[in-house]
Enzyme design. Structure first.
Site, PDB file in Angstrom:
ATOM      1  N   HIS A  71      38.193  36.754  19.105  1.00 40.89           N
ATOM      2  CA  HIS A  71      36.920  37.246  18.367  1.00 40.89           C
ATOM      3  C   HIS A  71      37.215  39.012  19.366  1.00 40.89           C
ATOM      4  O   HIS A  71      37.853  39.372  19.963  1.00 40.89           O
ATOM      5  CB  HIS A  71      35.446  36.860  19.236  1.00 40.89           C
ATOM      6  CG  HIS A  71      34.311  37.963  19.416  1.00 40.89           C
ATOM      7  ND1 HIS A  71      33.906  38.241  20.611  1.00 40.89           N
ATOM      8  CD2 HIS A  71      33.657  37.988  18.193  1.00 40.89           C
ATOM      9  CE1 HIS A  71      32.577  38.775  20.239  1.00 40.89           C
ATOM     10  NE2 HIS A  71      32.581  38.932  18.623  1.00 40.89           N
ATOM     11  N   SER A  72      36.354  40.047  17.776  1.00 45.39           N
ATOM     12  CA  SER A  72      36.407  41.358  17.700  1.00 45.39           C
ATOM     13  C   SER A  72      38.125  42.386  19.096  1.00 45.39           C
ATOM     14  O   SER A  72      38.849  41.876  17.990  1.00 45.39           O
ATOM     15  CB  SER A  72      35.361  41.009  18.978  1.00 45.39           C
ATOM     16  OG  SER A  72      34.912  42.431  19.205  1.00 45.39           O
ATOM     17  N   LEU A  73      38.099  42.205  19.789  1.00 48.44           N
ATOM     18  CA  LEU A  73      39.020  42.144  19.818  1.00 48.44           C
ATOM     19  C   LEU A  73      40.593  42.147  19.931  1.00 48.44           C
ATOM     20  O   LEU A  73      41.277  42.069  19.809  1.00 48.44           O
ATOM     21  CB  LEU A  73      38.287  43.104  21.700  1.00 48.44           C
ATOM     22  CG  LEU A  73      39.735  43.480  22.480  1.00 48.44           C
ATOM     23  CD1 LEU A  73      41.030  44.559  21.772  1.00 48.44           C
ATOM     24  CD2 LEU A  73      40.211  43.312  23.994  1.00 48.44           C
ATOM     25  N   HIS A  94      27.109  40.434  16.221  1.00 45.38           N
ATOM     26  CA  HIS A  94      28.590  40.414  16.359  1.00 45.38           C
ATOM     27  C   HIS A  94      29.256  39.254  16.984  1.00 45.38           C
ATOM     28  O   HIS A  94      30.425  38.723  17.091  1.00 45.38           O
ATOM     29  CB  HIS A  94      28.980  41.315  17.233  1.00 45.38           C
ATOM     30  CG  HIS A  94      30.417  42.011  17.595  1.00 45.38           C
ATOM     31  ND1 HIS A  94      31.140  42.292  16.283  1.00 45.38           N
ATOM     32  CD2 HIS A  94      31.146  41.623  19.077  1.00 45.38           C
ATOM     33  CE1 HIS A  94      32.358  41.436  17.348  1.00 45.38           C
ATOM     34  NE2 HIS A  94      32.190  42.187  18.585  1.00 45.38           N
TER      35      HIS A  94
END
Length: 334
Positions: A130-132, A306
């Site tokens: 997820h994300s990073l 997000h």
């Protein structure tokens, strides 16, 4: 470091009841949840596991200022045929921080993934980031090709950040210049001992507001980000450097040239709110499956913000489950 982990775990157990008790399905699978500690040169890497180690492995890597417990709502909705391992990146959750002083980027998290893989002795594994965590997964796959069997990217915005030549000065100031100013450096190296104190509700409201989390999602995150200090007060324990970006100075052309060459089946799930804000418009190949020459990439835009995996896991769990199961016959023979 050890005492912090013990205190954190006691608090985690108490707080996680709020998060877990709202998920009455899959009781047997939930009961397989275990803490894991993995040794690294800079300290301990902490995480959670679900399922049986003999099953095909799935490694889950979180975003910035996000602990591994944020994956619990999603994991509880995924097939029980796999062994799920979610980690706290250094500076998050119960993992030790990176050494004080230096600034770090996405590249510096790749050894964390490698240490986890080596700890479990995995030759190959599926990956959910997820994300990073999605950005770290992309660079790990390029640095160690052939190790990942399938990749799920949950709103991978940081992986697609671009920097044009005329923006390098601004990028450098955000990444390094600010960190080495006297005030910022003192804050980033001061440790959690100087962190402000909050009531649990104050900390929760702050995370709900800043990260757009639901009430339940905030509980799942805070169980590994807070440390009790007595008198009903808590302090946040994450590394202050985690507040800064980790993006690298690539152009859209650079990213397309690197990313689209992967031969690993990849599913990208994009949050509608970020798509609407135009955060993917500069990288149109993200929403063009024909731009990936190996024909192994697919994407889907899902309503929400997000943090889909912890806010509304039911909105993505079927897609993630189907994608993992497509590779199950092959993975089960690894």
């Amino acid at each position: 470091m050890r005492s912090t982990l013990i205190i954190g775990r006691v608090f985690s157990f108490k707080r996680s009841l709020t998060c877990k008790n709202n998920m009455n399905s899959v009781m047997t699978f939930r009961e397989t949840e275990k803490e894991v500690i993995i040794k690294a040169p800079w300290g301990n890497i902490a995480g959670l596991t679900w399922g049986q180690p003999s099953d095909p492995p799935v490694l889950l890597a979180p975003g910035r200022i996000e602990p591994c417990s944020a994956f619990r709502p999603l994991v509880h909705k995924l097939p029980q045929k796999f062994y799920y391992v979610a980690i706290d990146f250094p500076g998050n959750g119960f993992s030790d921080h990176f050494p004080k002083g230096l600034r770090f980027t996405t590249y510096d998290f790749i050894p964390t993934v490698l240490k986890v893989v080596e700890h479990f002795g995995w030759e190959r594994f599926a990956y959910i980031g997820h994300s990073l965590g999605a950005a770290v997964g992309k660079f790990f796959e390029m640095a160690y090709p052939g190790r990942m069997t399938r990749i799920v990217e949950l709103d991978p915005v940081p992986a697609y950040h671009t920097v044009a030549y005329h923006e390098i000065a601004k990028w450098y100031e955000r990444m390094y210049g600010g960190h080495y100013s006297d005030e910022a450096y003192r804050k980033h190296t001061g440790g959690k001992e100087k962190a402000p104190l909050y009531t649990y509700q104050q900390a929760k409201e702050m995370f709900i507001k800043v990260q757009g989390l639901t009430d339940e999602a905030a509980d799942c995150n805070l169980e590994r980000l807070l440390e009790p200090m007595g008198d009903g007060l808590y302090r946040l324990t994450y590394d202050q450097r985690m507040k800064s970006p980790f993006v690298l100075p690539f152009t859209a052309e650079n990213l397309r040239a690197m990313y689209t060459q992967t031969d690993v089946p990849t599913l990208a799930i994009l949050a509608q709110e970020l798509v609407d804000r135009g955060l993917y418009t500069h990288v149109p190949f993200v929403s063009d499956e024909n731009a990936w020459p190996n024909g192994n990439y697919r994407y889907k835009v899902v309503p929400g913000n997000h943090d889909l995996h912890v806010n509304t896991p039911g909105a993505i769990s079927d897609d993630v489950a189907s994608f993992l199961l497509e590779g199950y016959p092959k993975m089960s023979k690894l």
